[in-house]
Design a protein around this motif. Structure first.
Motif, PDB file in Angstrom:
ATOM      1  N   LEU A  43      -2.834  68.443  46.708  1.00 24.40           N
ATOM      2  CA  LEU A  43      -4.030  67.759  47.200  1.00 24.40           C
ATOM      3  C   LEU A  43      -4.003  67.652  48.718  1.00 24.40           C
ATOM      4  CD1 LEU A  43      -6.628  66.107  46.834  1.00 24.40           C
ATOM      5  CD2 LEU A  43      -5.183  64.085  46.463  1.00 24.40           C
ATOM      6  N   ALA A  44      -2.857  67.244  49.253  1.00 25.20           N
ATOM      7  CA  ALA A  44      -2.730  67.106  50.705  1.00 25.20           C
ATOM      8  C   ALA A  44      -2.946  68.449  51.403  1.00 25.20           C
ATOM      9  CB  ALA A  44      -1.359  66.535  51.058  1.00 25.20           C
ATOM     10  N   GLN A  45      -2.392  69.520  50.827  1.00 28.80           N
ATOM     11  CA  GLN A  45      -2.539  70.841  51.432  1.00 28.80           C
ATOM     12  C   GLN A  45      -3.980  71.329  51.370  1.00 28.80           C
ATOM     13  OE1 GLN A  45       0.003  72.539  53.094  1.00 28.80           O
ATOM     14  NE2 GLN A  45      -1.825  73.631  53.791  1.00 28.80           N
ATOM     15  N   SER A  46      -4.666  71.040  50.256  1.00 33.34           N
ATOM     16  CA  SER A  46      -6.062  71.469  50.138  1.00 33.34           C
ATOM     17  C   SER A  46      -6.943  70.747  51.149  1.00 33.34           C
ATOM     18  CB  SER A  46      -6.580  71.249  48.715  1.00 33.34           C
ATOM     19  OG  SER A  46      -6.645  69.875  48.407  1.00 33.34           O
ATOM     20  N   LEU A  47      -6.631  69.476  51.436  1.00 36.07           N
ATOM     21  CA  LEU A  47      -7.382  68.735  52.448  1.00 36.07           C
ATOM     22  C   LEU A  47      -7.169  69.346  53.832  1.00 36.07           C
ATOM     23  CD1 LEU A  47      -6.713  65.063  51.281  1.00 36.07           C
ATOM     24  CD2 LEU A  47      -8.889  66.289  51.184  1.00 36.07           C
ATOM     25  N   LEU A  48      -5.937  69.727  54.127  1.00 33.74           N
ATOM     26  CA  LEU A  48      -5.644  70.359  55.412  1.00 33.74           C
ATOM     27  C   LEU A  48      -6.315  71.731  55.505  1.00 33.74           C
ATOM     28  CD1 LEU A  48      -1.848  69.467  55.707  1.00 33.74           C
ATOM     29  CD2 LEU A  48      -3.723  68.489  57.041  1.00 33.74           C
ATOM     30  N   ASP A  49      -6.281  72.480  54.392  1.00 29.87           N
ATOM     31  CA  ASP A  49      -6.858  73.829  54.395  1.00 29.87           C
ATOM     32  C   ASP A  49      -8.366  73.801  54.601  1.00 29.87           C
ATOM     33  OD1 ASP A  49      -4.392  74.940  54.021  1.00 29.87           O
ATOM     34  OD2 ASP A  49      -4.642  75.320  51.869  1.00 29.87           O
ATOM     35  N   VAL A  50      -9.040  72.833  53.964  1.00 31.40           N
ATOM     36  CA  VAL A  50     -10.498  72.797  54.059  1.00 31.40           C
ATOM     37  C   VAL A  50     -10.941  72.492  55.490  1.00 31.40           C
ATOM     38  CG1 VAL A  50     -11.018  70.356  53.576  1.00 31.40           C
ATOM     39  CG2 VAL A  50     -12.520  72.134  52.683  1.00 31.40           C
ATOM     40  N   LYS A  51     -10.104  71.783  56.240  1.00 31.75           N
ATOM     41  CA  LYS A  51     -10.429  71.494  57.634  1.00 31.75           C
ATOM     42  C   LYS A  51     -10.042  72.637  58.567  1.00 31.75           C
ATOM     43  CE  LYS A  51     -11.913  68.327  59.237  1.00 31.75           C
ATOM     44  NZ  LYS A  51     -13.340  68.039  59.554  1.00 31.75           N
ATOM     45  N   SER A  52      -8.949  73.319  58.255  1.00 36.49           N
ATOM     46  CA  SER A  52      -8.453  74.337  59.179  1.00 36.49           C
ATOM     47  C   SER A  52      -8.980  75.742  58.893  1.00 36.49           C
ATOM     48  CB  SER A  52      -6.920  74.363  59.155  1.00 36.49           C
ATOM     49  OG  SER A  52      -6.447  74.750  57.875  1.00 36.49           O
ATOM     50  N   LYS A  53      -9.348  76.021  57.635  1.00 32.79           N
ATOM     51  CA  LYS A  53      -9.703  77.389  57.267  1.00 32.79           C
ATOM     52  C   LYS A  53     -11.199  77.623  57.072  1.00 32.79           C
ATOM     53  CE  LYS A  53      -5.224  78.377  55.134  1.00 32.79           C
ATOM     54  NZ  LYS A  53      -4.509  78.806  53.909  1.00 32.79           N
ATOM     55  N   LEU A  54     -11.961  76.542  56.851  1.00 39.36           N
ATOM     56  CA  LEU A  54     -13.399  76.730  56.665  1.00 39.36           C
ATOM     57  C   LEU A  54     -14.105  76.848  58.004  1.00 39.36           C
ATOM     58  CD1 LEU A  54     -14.666  74.505  53.716  1.00 39.36           C
ATOM     59  CD2 LEU A  54     -14.306  76.967  53.779  1.00 39.36           C
ATOM     60  N   ARG A  55     -15.111  77.699  58.050  1.00 38.75           N
ATOM     61  CA  ARG A  55     -15.956  77.873  59.231  1.00 38.75           C
ATOM     62  C   ARG A  55     -17.388  78.040  58.744  1.00 38.75           C
ATOM     63  NH1 ARG A  55     -14.361  83.927  61.176  1.00 38.75           N
ATOM     64  NH2 ARG A  55     -12.269  83.358  60.524  1.00 38.75           N
ATOM     65  N   THR A  56     -18.305  78.194  59.672  1.00 42.85           N
ATOM     66  CA  THR A  56     -19.679  78.488  59.269  1.00 42.85           C
ATOM     67  C   THR A  56     -19.908  79.989  59.366  1.00 42.85           C
ATOM     68  OG1 THR A  56     -20.438  78.061  61.527  1.00 42.85           O
ATOM     69  CG2 THR A  56     -20.612  76.254  59.952  1.00 42.85           C
ATOM     70  N   CYS A  57     -20.640  80.510  58.412  1.00 44.56           N
ATOM     71  CA  CYS A  57     -20.980  81.931  58.387  1.00 44.56           C
ATOM     72  C   CYS A  57     -21.722  82.288  59.673  1.00 44.56           C
ATOM     73  CB  CYS A  57     -21.853  82.213  57.163  1.00 44.56           C
ATOM     74  SG  CYS A  57     -22.538  83.881  57.093  1.00 44.56           S
TER      75      CYS A  57
END
Length: 202
Positions: A43-57
């Motif tokens: 859960l903690a890693q998914s929270l970090l990933d969603v902030k660091s890896k998501l961008r806008t198209c």
């Protein structure tokens, strides 16, 4: 109630989430406390990933972990129709209907002078640039049937009405004052199927 400092801090952070009050936050905190370490770490890693890896198209403004989102990368989409929505959540709501097979443009919000949001704060210039390059035949204004949504749709209609472009609005059936993301799939699907061309009065 006196809680150990780490637990109290977790409860405080959970309360920052929408609709999470003190009791719910405490219940979630105790659930996490009793969960296996691997589950909490995931859960903690998914929270970090969603902030660091998501961008806008870079094309439509939707959420993506790549340069182009899944919709823009899909060669089966109808490039002759472009649907304008306020947020990525609205885009997802429309996708759930399976009624629309065109492309999207996410504005990033709605015109709301009271909140200090004008046309320049939205991705309207990016929309104009796309229209010049992609030249779709129809533009669907799928903003919420709220004051801000109607104001945004009217602004876009007046801005684009001189172009050789069919401009449509979702059919009524969506309750006035409601948000697209809360509409059920059937209602939203029917609104898409019954979309109509709009006039200056909307």
């Amino acid at each position: 109630m006196t809680l150990p400092e780490p637990l109290e801090r977790l409860v405080e952070e959970l309360q920052r989430l929408p609709t999470v009050g003190p009791k719910t936050a405490l219940r979630l905190a105790f659930h996490l406390l009793s969960a296996p370490d691997a589950q909490v770490q995931a859960l903690a890693q998914s929270l970090l990933d969603v902030k660091s890896k998501l961008r806008t198209c870079s094309r439509c403004g939707h959420l993506s972990d790549k340069e182009l989102c899944a919709v823009c990368r899909d060669p089966r989409r109808d490039t002759s129709v472009l649907c304008v929505v306020a947020t990525a959540r609205d885009l997802m709501a429309v996708e759930r209907t399976r009624e629309f097979r065109g492309l999207y443009h996410v504005l990033g919000g709605l015109i709301s002078p009271l909140d200090g949001i004008g046309p320049s704060e939205l991705r309207i210039q990016a929309l104009l640039d796309r229209l010049e390059v992609e030249k779709p035949g129809e533009l669907v204004l799928a903003t919420n049937p709220t004051v801000a949504g109607e104001a945004t749709a009217l602004y876009l209609f007046r801005l684009l009405s001189a172009r050789n472009l069919r401009i449509t609005r979702l059919a009524l059936g969506l309750p006035v004052g409601s948000d697209l993301e809360y509409a059920d799939e059937v209602t939203l699907g029917r609104a898409f199927a019954g979309r109509h061309e709009i006039s200056a009065k909307l």
